[in-house]
Write a protein that holds these residues in place. Sequence first.
Motif, PDB file in Angstrom:
ATOM      1  N   MET A  37       1.023  -1.069   0.185  1.00  0.00           N
ATOM      2  CA  MET A  37       0.129   0.152  -0.108  1.00  0.00           C
ATOM      3  C   MET A  37       1.065   1.278  -0.092  1.00  0.00           C
ATOM      4  SD  MET A  37      -3.368   1.069   2.369  1.00  0.00           S
ATOM      5  CE  MET A  37      -2.299   1.660   3.828  1.00  0.00           C
ATOM      6  N   ARG A  38       1.753   1.199   0.746  1.00  0.00           N
ATOM      7  CA  ARG A  38       2.698   2.521   0.970  1.00  0.00           C
ATOM      8  C   ARG A  38       3.694   2.485  -0.242  1.00  0.00           C
ATOM      9  NH1 ARG A  38       3.372   0.872   6.029  1.00  0.00           N
ATOM     10  NH2 ARG A  38       5.250  -0.152   5.751  1.00  0.00           N
ATOM     11  N   GLU A  39       4.136   1.365  -0.842  1.00  0.00           N
ATOM     12  CA  GLU A  39       4.997   1.501  -2.139  1.00  0.00           C
ATOM     13  C   GLU A  39       4.187   1.893  -3.242  1.00  0.00           C
ATOM     14  OE1 GLU A  39       8.569   1.264  -2.496  1.00  0.00           O
ATOM     15  OE2 GLU A  39       8.075   1.919  -0.412  1.00  0.00           O
ATOM     16  N   ASN A  40       2.799   1.345  -3.408  1.00  0.00           N
ATOM     17  CA  ASN A  40       2.104   2.042  -4.524  1.00  0.00           C
ATOM     18  C   ASN A  40       2.381   3.451  -4.778  1.00  0.00           C
ATOM     19  OD1 ASN A  40       1.303  -0.626  -4.905  1.00  0.00           O
ATOM     20  ND2 ASN A  40      -0.698  -0.309  -4.286  1.00  0.00           N
ATOM     21  N   HIS A  41       2.301   4.222  -3.549  1.00  0.00           N
ATOM     22  CA  HIS A  41       2.264   5.520  -3.747  1.00  0.00           C
ATOM     23  C   HIS A  41       3.962   5.978  -3.919  1.00  0.00           C
ATOM     24  CE1 HIS A  41       1.468   9.609  -2.672  1.00  0.00           C
ATOM     25  NE2 HIS A  41       2.296   9.422  -1.421  1.00  0.00           N
ATOM     26  N   TYR A  42       4.693   5.601  -3.010  1.00  0.00           N
ATOM     27  CA  TYR A  42       6.001   6.223  -3.140  1.00  0.00           C
ATOM     28  C   TYR A  42       6.709   5.547  -4.315  1.00  0.00           C
ATOM     29  CZ  TYR A  42       5.555   6.917   2.057  1.00  0.00           C
ATOM     30  OH  TYR A  42       5.195   7.272   3.186  1.00  0.00           O
ATOM     31  N   ALA A  43       6.518   4.753  -4.884  1.00  0.00           N
ATOM     32  CA  ALA A  43       7.064   4.292  -6.190  1.00  0.00           C
ATOM     33  C   ALA A  43       6.923   5.264  -7.122  1.00  0.00           C
ATOM     34  CB  ALA A  43       6.515   2.958  -6.933  1.00  0.00           C
ATOM     35  N   TYR A  44       5.878   6.004  -7.258  1.00  0.00           N
ATOM     36  CA  TYR A  44       5.782   7.349  -8.201  1.00  0.00           C
ATOM     37  C   TYR A  44       6.830   8.507  -7.799  1.00  0.00           C
ATOM     38  CZ  TYR A  44       1.222   5.770 -10.081  1.00  0.00           C
ATOM     39  OH  TYR A  44       0.547   5.085 -10.760  1.00  0.00           O
ATOM     40  N   GLN A  45       7.280   8.236  -6.662  1.00  0.00           N
ATOM     41  CA  GLN A  45       8.253   9.326  -6.259  1.00  0.00           C
ATOM     42  C   GLN A  45       9.502   9.076  -7.056  1.00  0.00           C
ATOM     43  OE1 GLN A  45       8.184  10.175  -2.148  1.00  0.00           O
ATOM     44  NE2 GLN A  45       6.044  10.522  -2.128  1.00  0.00           N
ATOM     45  N   ARG A  46       9.850   7.860  -7.341  1.00  0.00           N
ATOM     46  CA  ARG A  46      11.034   7.423  -8.012  1.00  0.00           C
ATOM     47  C   ARG A  46      11.065   7.458  -9.358  1.00  0.00           C
ATOM     48  NH1 ARG A  46      10.475   3.134  -4.120  1.00  0.00           N
ATOM     49  NH2 ARG A  46       9.515   1.741  -5.365  1.00  0.00           N
ATOM     50  N   VAL A  47       9.848   8.210  -9.951  1.00  0.00           N
ATOM     51  CA  VAL A  47       9.962   8.297 -11.250  1.00  0.00           C
ATOM     52  C   VAL A  47      10.112   9.927 -11.584  1.00  0.00           C
ATOM     53  CG1 VAL A  47       8.644   8.402 -13.680  1.00  0.00           C
ATOM     54  CG2 VAL A  47       8.238   6.544 -11.915  1.00  0.00           C
ATOM     55  N   TYR A  48      10.889  10.470 -12.388  1.00  0.00           N
ATOM     56  CA  TYR A  48      11.300  11.648 -12.722  1.00  0.00           C
ATOM     57  C   TYR A  48      10.856  12.309 -13.956  1.00  0.00           C
ATOM     58  CZ  TYR A  48      13.475  12.373  -8.186  1.00  0.00           C
ATOM     59  OH  TYR A  48      13.861  12.643  -6.930  1.00  0.00           O
ATOM     60  N   PHE A  49      10.531  13.405 -14.101  1.00  0.00           N
ATOM     61  CA  PHE A  49      10.018  13.865 -15.414  1.00  0.00           C
ATOM     62  C   PHE A  49      11.486  14.420 -16.272  1.00  0.00           C
ATOM     63  CE2 PHE A  49       5.929  14.937 -13.501  1.00  0.00           C
ATOM     64  CZ  PHE A  49       5.141  14.068 -14.386  1.00  0.00           C
ATOM     65  N   ASP A 255       0.613  -8.807   0.391  1.00  0.00           N
ATOM     66  CA  ASP A 255       1.542  -7.616   0.837  1.00  0.00           C
ATOM     67  C   ASP A 255       2.809  -7.999   0.031  1.00  0.00           C
ATOM     68  OD1 ASP A 255       2.359  -5.354   1.623  1.00  0.00           O
ATOM     69  OD2 ASP A 255       2.821  -6.059   3.741  1.00  0.00           O
ATOM     70  N   THR A 256       3.677  -6.861  -0.427  1.00  0.00           N
ATOM     71  CA  THR A 256       4.808  -7.065  -1.068  1.00  0.00           C
ATOM     72  C   THR A 256       4.747  -7.334  -2.631  1.00  0.00           C
ATOM     73  OG1 THR A 256       5.694  -8.831  -0.416  1.00  0.00           O
ATOM     74  CG2 THR A 256       6.478  -7.022   0.969  1.00  0.00           C
ATOM     75  N   SER A 257       3.398  -7.378  -3.049  1.00  0.00           N
ATOM     76  CA  SER A 257       3.066  -7.466  -4.441  1.00  0.00           C
ATOM     77  C   SER A 257       3.458  -6.283  -5.153  1.00  0.00           C
ATOM     78  CB  SER A 257       1.762  -7.828  -4.694  1.00  0.00           C
ATOM     79  OG  SER A 257       0.832  -6.752  -4.106  1.00  0.00           O
ATOM     80  N   PRO A 258       4.169  -6.173  -6.207  1.00  0.00           N
ATOM     81  CA  PRO A 258       4.832  -4.944  -7.009  1.00  0.00           C
ATOM     82  C   PRO A 258       4.034  -3.775  -7.157  1.00  0.00           C
ATOM     83  CG  PRO A 258       4.309  -6.692  -8.659  1.00  0.00           C
ATOM     84  CD  PRO A 258       3.735  -7.063  -7.406  1.00  0.00           C
ATOM     85  N   PRO A 259       4.418  -2.488  -6.892  1.00  0.00           N
ATOM     86  CA  PRO A 259       3.962  -1.277  -7.177  1.00  0.00           C
ATOM     87  C   PRO A 259       3.724  -1.288  -8.835  1.00  0.00           C
ATOM     88  CG  PRO A 259       6.045  -0.848  -6.121  1.00  0.00           C
ATOM     89  CD  PRO A 259       6.050  -2.168  -6.402  1.00  0.00           C
ATOM     90  N   PRO A 260       2.272  -0.939  -8.935  1.00  0.00           N
ATOM     91  CA  PRO A 260       1.900  -0.991 -10.580  1.00  0.00           C
ATOM     92  C   PRO A 260       2.595  -0.002 -11.411  1.00  0.00           C
ATOM     93  CG  PRO A 260      -0.015  -1.182  -9.041  1.00  0.00           C
ATOM     94  CD  PRO A 260       1.313  -0.878  -8.030  1.00  0.00           C
ATOM     95  N   ILE A 261       3.172   0.920 -10.831  1.00  0.00           N
ATOM     96  CA  ILE A 261       3.785   1.938 -11.793  1.00  0.00           C
ATOM     97  C   ILE A 261       5.298   1.228 -12.089  1.00  0.00           C
ATOM     98  CG2 ILE A 261       4.876   3.084  -9.985  1.00  0.00           C
ATOM     99  CD1 ILE A 261       3.743   4.576 -13.302  1.00  0.00           C
ATOM    100  N   GLU A 262       5.694   0.375 -11.334  1.00  0.00           N
ATOM    101  CA  GLU A 262       7.117  -0.363 -11.619  1.00  0.00           C
ATOM    102  C   GLU A 262       6.607  -1.561 -12.696  1.00  0.00           C
ATOM    103  OE1 GLU A 262       9.652  -1.877  -8.560  1.00  0.00           O
ATOM    104  OE2 GLU A 262       9.716  -0.087  -7.918  1.00  0.00           O
TER     105      GLU A 262
END
Length: 386
Positions: A37-49, A255-262
């Motif tokens: 749940m947390r990583e789903n959100h945080y993973a977006y922060q690892r993508v830069y424009f 839990d610990t299934s992958p963040p969809p953005i990854e």
Amino acid sequence: PLSNMQNAYDFEQVAKNILPKDAWAYYSCGSDDEISMRENHYAYQRVYFRPRICVDVKEIDTSTTLLGSETSVPFYVTATALAKLGHPEGECSIARGAGKEGVIQMISTLSSMSLKEIADARIPGATQWFQLYINEDRKIAKEMVKEAENLGMKAIFITVDAPSLGNREKDKRMKFVNDTDVDLGDTVDRDSGASKALSSFIDCSVNWKDIKQVKSWTHLPVLIKGVQTVEDVIEAYDAGCQGVVLSNHGGRQLDTSPPPIELLAETVPVMKKLNKLRPDFEILIDGGVKRGTDVLKAVAIGGKDVRVGVGIGRPFLYANSGYGEEGVRKLIQLLKDELVMDMRLLGVTKIEDLTSRHVDTRRLIGREAINYLYDSVYIPIDAVKF
Ligand code: HOC
């Protein structure tokens, strides 16, 4: 007041303060340690424009199409159960709010109001999709699909990530007091939370044969929701589905299934390499989306190769719980404003102009930076680790 709301986080705070504790526990919980749940959100922060400069960005158009339906934005309200726990008008106020803003609503099998009521609340010209949980009695599933079709739903999404209930400890501590229209019969366990009660509806034997069967019941596009590996995107494509939703159920199941953005960043180049992308195959994604920037990142990763739509769930439950239809509209307006501003800053005027060159995905954990590189570097398919 509603006018003070600035973003999706504000609605979450309001909901936390006003919701009865069982409703808050049910809506907000993830499974186990809530890592997905947390990583789903945080993973977006690892993508830069990779913003482009000196582009005329006077006119911005956030509209696009998803599964052939027009939408004012590339995001949609995704299916969530039991909206009535938060607001007496439940899914109907979501339908009106979304419809008035030109946004698509996906309706859950486990909605707290009947499909007919929610369809009746549809604003003329608005699009609704139906999310299907397959019951042990396949006749029930078939009737639901037929009803959805008759009520004018435009697509069927079969959720497949819930053969068993995730360990949602916050919710488990609550009793399920059913003041919704969900009919689960009398023998259901109501002492271990709403999720446990609802889970009795879902059959754990669902497999690819069922997917084919559902396809035979309807002329509507059929998509698979809850896909968590590239292998299963390929299966869905080969099964003739019109798309997938990359989703781990908002981090509420394994839990610990992958963040969809990854997963999206991994999927697009693989599908392209395998030549398994066709214009009528769309990839949707949900989980952890809170900002216009999140939406743009996902759409850009799909780029010119595949149309990507972005589902937003909990934030709409929270907006609806606090303010009903007006809250839903306000959240859409805030996200639209963010999209317009972000597109200007990114140097893009139309959704269709977003490309994979607008994002740098190299910081996504454990990936080969494939999305970032594949335009310019040849990567053999066997170099992509499954
Ligand atoms: C086995 C799944 O989607 C939720 C809803 C309903 C899930 C029912 C149980 O709570 O995530």
